[in-house]
Design an enzyme around this catalytic site. Structure first.
Site, short mmCIF file in Angstrom:
data_model
loop_
_atom_site.label_atom_id
_atom_site.label_comp_id
_atom_site.label_asym_id
_atom_site.label_seq_id
_atom_site.Cartn_x
_atom_site.Cartn_y
_atom_site.Cartn_z
N GLN A 96 8.20 2.65 16.79
CA GLN A 96 8.69 1.50 16.04
C GLN A 96 10.19 1.66 15.74
OE1 GLN A 96 6.71 -0.74 12.68
NE2 GLN A 96 7.93 0.62 11.43
N HIS A 106 6.69 6.17 1.75
CA HIS A 106 7.57 5.03 1.45
C HIS A 106 8.56 5.39 0.35
CE1 HIS A 106 3.88 2.61 2.75
NE2 HIS A 106 4.82 2.15 3.55
N GLU A 109 9.93 8.37 10.59
CA GLU A 109 9.72 8.83 11.97
C GLU A 109 8.25 8.96 12.34
OE1 GLU A 109 12.20 12.33 12.19
OE2 GLU A 109 13.85 11.15 13.03
N ALA A 124 0.86 -1.20 0.00
CA ALA A 124 0.00 0.00 0.00
C ALA A 124 0.90 1.24 0.00
CB ALA A 124 -0.95 0.00 1.19
N LEU A 125 1.84 1.25 -0.93
CA LEU A 125 2.90 2.26 -0.91
C LEU A 125 2.36 3.65 -1.21
CD1 LEU A 125 5.59 0.21 -2.87
CD2 LEU A 125 5.24 0.37 -0.40
N SER A 132 0.14 7.88 5.43
CA SER A 132 -0.02 6.55 6.01
C SER A 132 -0.89 5.73 5.08
CB SER A 132 -0.72 6.68 7.37
OG SER A 132 -1.23 5.43 7.78
O1 PAF Z 1 6.17 0.00 9.27
C1 PAF Z 1 5.78 -1.02 8.66
O2 PAF Z 1 5.27 -0.95 7.54
C2 PAF Z 1 5.92 -2.37 9.31
O3 PAF Z 1 5.73 -2.29 10.68
C3 PAF Z 1 7.25 -3.08 8.99
C4 PAF Z 1 8.44 -2.31 9.54
C5 PAF Z 1 7.40 -3.25 7.49
C6 PAF Z 1 7.27 -4.47 9.63
O4 PAF Z 1 6.23 -5.26 9.15
#
Ligand code: PAF
Length: 281
Positions: free
Chosen positions: A154, A37, A149, A32-33, A186
């Site tokens: 995470q 990303h 960020e 789902a870029l 997102s």
């Molecule tokens: O941030 C994300 O998309 C996910 O948490 C990751 C780092 C690819 C791990 O599945």
């Protein structure tokens, strides 16, 4: 771009490239870029010889089955975007390939990091992230790996993971990418109704106001200020607004200019849970 689905095959290819002396920049994703990303990928491409991207919707990091089921999946669209940023190798495994039946999954102790905010709200989430990212690092053998960020906690968890497992990779944090109206990019934004999408930039507006007011308001008042800003916006359900240090993400009680401080927010808008953050100090 070459696509691999099988762990042994991609690993063999990457080992070959490393032996040739090429450097590997890695961006793990769940597909789902969006442009957030793609910015990570452009930076990875710039700083390394090869760009490797994984697309894997990791079931064990979803504590809500409906979220997993509804997670947007469109590998054709993602592949086109990956080609547009010059991705060299795509890893697109099945769940069975990543998690062979019967294999036991590791349990991590991320310490105080996982007891707050997203860790507290989503039990098991960060362990699932740790398990998959550790596996992906072991498969894709990156020199550098890129994380946004927006998912600040995470990022802290990944830094801890690398420390716990002594993984020889450099973690590169990348700034939040926002839509023109301020909404943090997102994959979940696509699930907002048209009305909620119009409301969503309000989250960042409030964060910016909180930052401005941090000079005048003590921590408790600042938190109350943020909650009050949503009082007459019933479409939002604020799960938390927290002020925390930027390393261990522990809540702070008083402003201290010697401690890097961030404001973190999680809200539900319609059926969609959104998070965002801002540097306060
Ligand atoms: O941030 C994300 O998309 C996910 O948490 C990751 C780092 C690819 C791990 O599945």
């Amino acid at each position: 771009m070459i696509t691999y689905n099988i762990i042994s095959e991609i690993k063999e290819e990457i080992l070959r490239k490393r032996k040739e002396g090429l450097t590997i920049g890695f961006v793990p994703t769940m597909g789902a870029l969006h442009d957030g990303h793609l910015q990570l990928m452009r930076k990875a491409k710039e700083e390394n010889d090869l760009l490797v991207v994984s697309v894997f919707v990791n079931p064990i990091q979803f504590n809500n089955p409906e979220d997993l089921e509804k997670y947007p999946r469109d590998i054709k669209k993602d592949s086109d975007l990956l080609i547009s940023v010059g991705c060299d190798i795509l890893f697109f495994p099945t769940v069975e390939e990543m998690y062979p039946p019967g294999e036991t999954k590791r349990t991590y102790d991320f310490g105080i990091l996982e007891n707050v905010m997203e860790g507290a709200s989503r039990p098991g989430h960060f362990n699932g992230v740790g398990v998959v990212v550790s596996k992906l690092f072991n498969i894709c053998l990156p020199h550098k790996a890129y994380f946004g960020e927006k998912d600040y906690q995470q990022l802290a968890i990944i830094n801890k993971l690398v420390e716990i497992e002594s993984i020889p990779v450099e973690i590169v944090p990348c700034p939040i990418v926002r839509e023109e109206d301020g909404l943090a990019m997102s994959s979940r934004n696509a699930r907002l109704s048209p009305d909620d999408r119009k409301s969503a930039p309000y989250i960042y507006e409030v964060l910016k106001e909180a930052k401005e007011n941090s000079e005048f308001l003590c921590v408790n008042r600042l938190k109350q200020f943020v909650i009050n800003q949503f009082a007459d916006r019933p479409e939002f359900d604020v799960e938390y607004f927290e002020l925390a240090d930027d390393v261990d993400l522990q809540p702070i009680n008083t402003h201290d200019t010697s401690v890097g401080t961030m404001g973190f927010i999680a809200v539900k808008l319609g059926m969609v849970r959104l998070i965002d953050n801002i540097r306060i100090i």
